[in-house]
Design a protein around this motif. Structure first.
Motif, PDB file in Angstrom:
ATOM      1  N   ASP A  34      64.136  36.052  25.862  1.00  0.00           N
ATOM      2  CA  ASP A  34      64.780  35.998  24.776  1.00  0.00           C
ATOM      3  C   ASP A  34      63.814  36.365  23.943  1.00  0.00           C
ATOM      4  O   ASP A  34      62.403  35.905  23.658  1.00  0.00           O
ATOM      5  N   PRO A  35      64.295  37.049  22.696  1.00  0.00           N
ATOM      6  CA  PRO A  35      63.296  37.138  21.545  1.00  0.00           C
ATOM      7  C   PRO A  35      62.907  36.173  20.810  1.00  0.00           C
ATOM      8  O   PRO A  35      61.565  36.172  20.265  1.00  0.00           O
ATOM      9  N   ASN A  36      63.619  34.994  20.911  1.00  0.00           N
ATOM     10  CA  ASN A  36      62.891  33.802  20.238  1.00  0.00           C
ATOM     11  C   ASN A  36      62.647  32.562  21.355  1.00  0.00           C
ATOM     12  O   ASN A  36      62.495  31.461  20.997  1.00  0.00           O
ATOM     13  N   ALA A  37      62.059  33.386  22.478  1.00  0.00           N
ATOM     14  CA  ALA A  37      61.617  32.145  23.321  1.00  0.00           C
ATOM     15  C   ALA A  37      60.406  31.589  22.995  1.00  0.00           C
ATOM     16  O   ALA A  37      59.389  31.880  22.062  1.00  0.00           O
ATOM     17  N   VAL A  38      60.434  30.159  23.240  1.00  0.00           N
ATOM     18  CA  VAL A  38      59.459  29.202  22.714  1.00  0.00           C
ATOM     19  C   VAL A  38      58.343  29.108  23.563  1.00  0.00           C
ATOM     20  O   VAL A  38      58.354  29.077  24.917  1.00  0.00           O
ATOM     21  N   ILE A  39      57.083  29.430  23.292  1.00  0.00           N
ATOM     22  CA  ILE A  39      56.009  29.842  24.102  1.00  0.00           C
ATOM     23  C   ILE A  39      55.192  28.616  23.999  1.00  0.00           C
ATOM     24  O   ILE A  39      54.630  28.305  22.859  1.00  0.00           O
ATOM     25  N   HIS A  40      54.851  27.658  24.864  1.00  0.00           N
ATOM     26  CA  HIS A  40      53.977  26.462  24.699  1.00  0.00           C
ATOM     27  C   HIS A  40      52.711  26.953  25.483  1.00  0.00           C
ATOM     28  O   HIS A  40      52.666  27.042  26.603  1.00  0.00           O
ATOM     29  N   MET A  41      51.599  27.032  25.004  1.00  0.00           N
ATOM     30  CA  MET A  41      50.427  27.567  25.438  1.00  0.00           C
ATOM     31  C   MET A  41      49.280  26.481  25.250  1.00  0.00           C
ATOM     32  O   MET A  41      49.369  25.758  24.409  1.00  0.00           O
ATOM     33  N   CYS A  42      48.397  26.156  26.255  1.00  0.00           N
ATOM     34  CA  CYS A  42      47.355  25.305  26.093  1.00  0.00           C
ATOM     35  C   CYS A  42      46.333  25.425  24.988  1.00  0.00           C
ATOM     36  O   CYS A  42      46.392  26.632  24.401  1.00  0.00           O
ATOM     37  N   HIS A  43      45.423  24.328  24.679  1.00  0.00           N
ATOM     38  CA  HIS A  43      44.505  24.514  23.697  1.00  0.00           C
ATOM     39  C   HIS A  43      43.604  25.628  23.960  1.00  0.00           C
ATOM     40  O   HIS A  43      43.119  25.767  25.102  1.00  0.00           O
ATOM     41  N   PRO A  44      43.098  26.480  23.193  1.00  0.00           N
ATOM     42  CA  PRO A  44      43.450  26.584  21.826  1.00  0.00           C
ATOM     43  C   PRO A  44      44.434  27.568  21.226  1.00  0.00           C
ATOM     44  O   PRO A  44      44.656  27.848  20.056  1.00  0.00           O
ATOM     45  N   GLN A  57      48.278  37.364  21.180  1.00  0.00           N
ATOM     46  CA  GLN A  57      47.494  36.262  21.046  1.00  0.00           C
ATOM     47  C   GLN A  57      46.593  35.749  22.056  1.00  0.00           C
ATOM     48  O   GLN A  57      45.634  35.349  21.999  1.00  0.00           O
ATOM     49  N   SER A  58      47.347  35.705  23.396  1.00  0.00           N
ATOM     50  CA  SER A  58      46.558  35.022  24.354  1.00  0.00           C
ATOM     51  C   SER A  58      46.260  36.264  25.550  1.00  0.00           C
ATOM     52  O   SER A  58      44.804  36.230  26.010  1.00  0.00           O
ATOM     53  N   TYR A  59      46.885  37.123  26.032  1.00  0.00           N
ATOM     54  CA  TYR A  59      46.720  38.216  26.962  1.00  0.00           C
ATOM     55  C   TYR A  59      45.660  39.527  26.606  1.00  0.00           C
ATOM     56  O   TYR A  59      44.773  39.655  27.204  1.00  0.00           O
ATOM     57  N   GLN A  60      46.038  39.561  25.323  1.00  0.00           N
ATOM     58  CA  GLN A  60      45.168  40.919  24.664  1.00  0.00           C
ATOM     59  C   GLN A  60      43.619  40.440  24.558  1.00  0.00           C
ATOM     60  O   GLN A  60      42.637  41.254  24.955  1.00  0.00           O
ATOM     61  N   PRO A  61      43.424  39.309  24.220  1.00  0.00           N
ATOM     62  CA  PRO A  61      41.765  38.793  24.271  1.00  0.00           C
ATOM     63  C   PRO A  61      41.388  38.835  25.599  1.00  0.00           C
ATOM     64  O   PRO A  61      40.078  39.095  25.807  1.00  0.00           O
ATOM     65  N   LEU A  62      42.186  38.373  26.640  1.00  0.00           N
ATOM     66  CA  LEU A  62      41.690  38.191  28.151  1.00  0.00           C
ATOM     67  C   LEU A  62      41.562  39.538  28.359  1.00  0.00           C
ATOM     68  O   LEU A  62      40.541  39.811  29.254  1.00  0.00           O
TER      69      LEU A  62
END
Length: 348
Positions: A34-44, A57-62
């Protein structure tokens, strides 16, 4: 799984993760999320909206840290939770050659693995919520860069299920497994009886757990074998430090579901308790309440729990207590080079 369309779309998402490439993941995500899916990721990483933000914000740095990134699922199950919500749970490893810094962790130039637990909520044929923990602490340890207390348990690559049956078909015909869910739910209810209602015997551990159980904790706690290992290297320090476990239920958000002989639970958070004594993770008692995000999988064998994979967002716990692990990481590794690793060219 409600229908074949979502099952097929999720299979394509997993396949794109298997040989990770950002553009392919974006295409798969457009079909699935869904375009407005809520993504809860771990710290940081924190909370985000929509798969695109999550990917960038998460996969690209990895990807930038491990250009040959590969994902290996060891458990994939789905089912309806106690509220009738549809969930998919995935457990496994991201792995690759660690060539550039990741979250200020210095690269090693070697094979590196990072365990993940990712839970996806499905509604109206789309993913509407993700709750995910990546074991960033594990990457720090492999880089000899973990700046906090050592683990009590054994660290290392955690195996998949001993029975090698953890990746289940995502099929609309698959039925939930209430007997497996009832076993784990009863176990969890008995766990929180101690220490408020008596000594360790009130938890009835031998009734629920296989004698040769393996408890695969997050990096920072480690893996424990048997009830003795589970008690000594995880449960006793945990309960000594936070004896009000189970008394505080505010903010708890628990989703438990089962498929065949596997059970999963996720929550953001699913526990809240007070750090009132010493003994856990080398953290001094602050008298402060902390919330814990614990994402778990259990495998049932002969009516008992034989394996339990657990990820806790330990970096978030430190952050709640005012401990800047990443700031200490920078100080701890200040004298080490942080540039990208260039491997020598092959000589034939």
């Amino acid at each position: 799984m409600e229908n074949h369309r979502i099952a097929d779309a999720f299979s394509r998402w997993r396949q794109c993760q298997r040989n990770a490439e950002l553009g392919a993941l974006e295409t798969a995500a457009e079909e699935l999320f869904d375009p407005n899916a809520v993504i809860h990721m771990c710290h940081p990483f924190g909370d985000m909206t929509g798969a695109s933000q999550w990917l960038h914000q998460s996969y690209q740095p990895l990807f930038e840290a491990m250009p040959d990134l590969e994902r290996r699922d060891t458990i994939v199950i789905h089912g309806k939770d106690q509220h009738g919500q549809q969930w998919i749970g995935c457990c496994g490893y991201y792995c690759g050659t660690f060539l550039s810094p990741f979250l200020d962790i210095p690269p090693t130039g070697h094979f590196t693995h990072m365990r993940y637990h990712e839970f996806y909520q499905i509604a109206d044929d789309r993913i509407v919520q993700v709750q995910a923990i990546w074991d960033v602490v594990e990457v720090m340890m492999q880089a000899n860069a973990w700046p906090m207390a050592p683990s009590l348990g054994r660290e290392g690559l955690v195996p998949g299920p001993a029975t090698q049956d953890g990746v289940k078909a995502l099929s609309p015909e698959t039925e939930d497994t209430p007997s497996s869910a009832r076993l784990v739910l009863a176990m969890l209810n008995d766990l929180i009886r101690h220490p408020a209602q008596g000594g360790p015997e009130v938890m009835n551990l031998t009734h629920y757990w296989h004698p040769n159980l393996t408890w695969y904790g997050p990096a920072g706690i480690g893996t424990c074998r048997g009830l003795s290992g589970f008690r000594h290297w995880h449960q006793i320090p945990f309960l000594n430090a936070m004896p009000d476990r189970g008394k505080v239920h505010s903010e708890a958000d628990i989703h438990l579901f089962a498929q065949d002989n596997y059970v999963a639970v996720t929550g953001w958070p699913n526990m809240r308790q007070t750090l009132s004594a010493d003994g856990w993770l080398g953290i001094a008692p602050s008298g402060q309440q902390v919330s814990l995000r614990s994402l778990d999988f259990w495998r049932i064998e002969d009516g008992k729990i034989a394996e339990n994979w657990v990820l806790v967002d330990l970096l978030d716990v430190y952050a709640q207590l005012g401990v800047d692990v990443f700031g200490r990481l920078k100080e701890f590794n200040k004298a080490r080079p942080h540039r990208a690793v260039e491997l020598p060219k092959e000589v034939l």
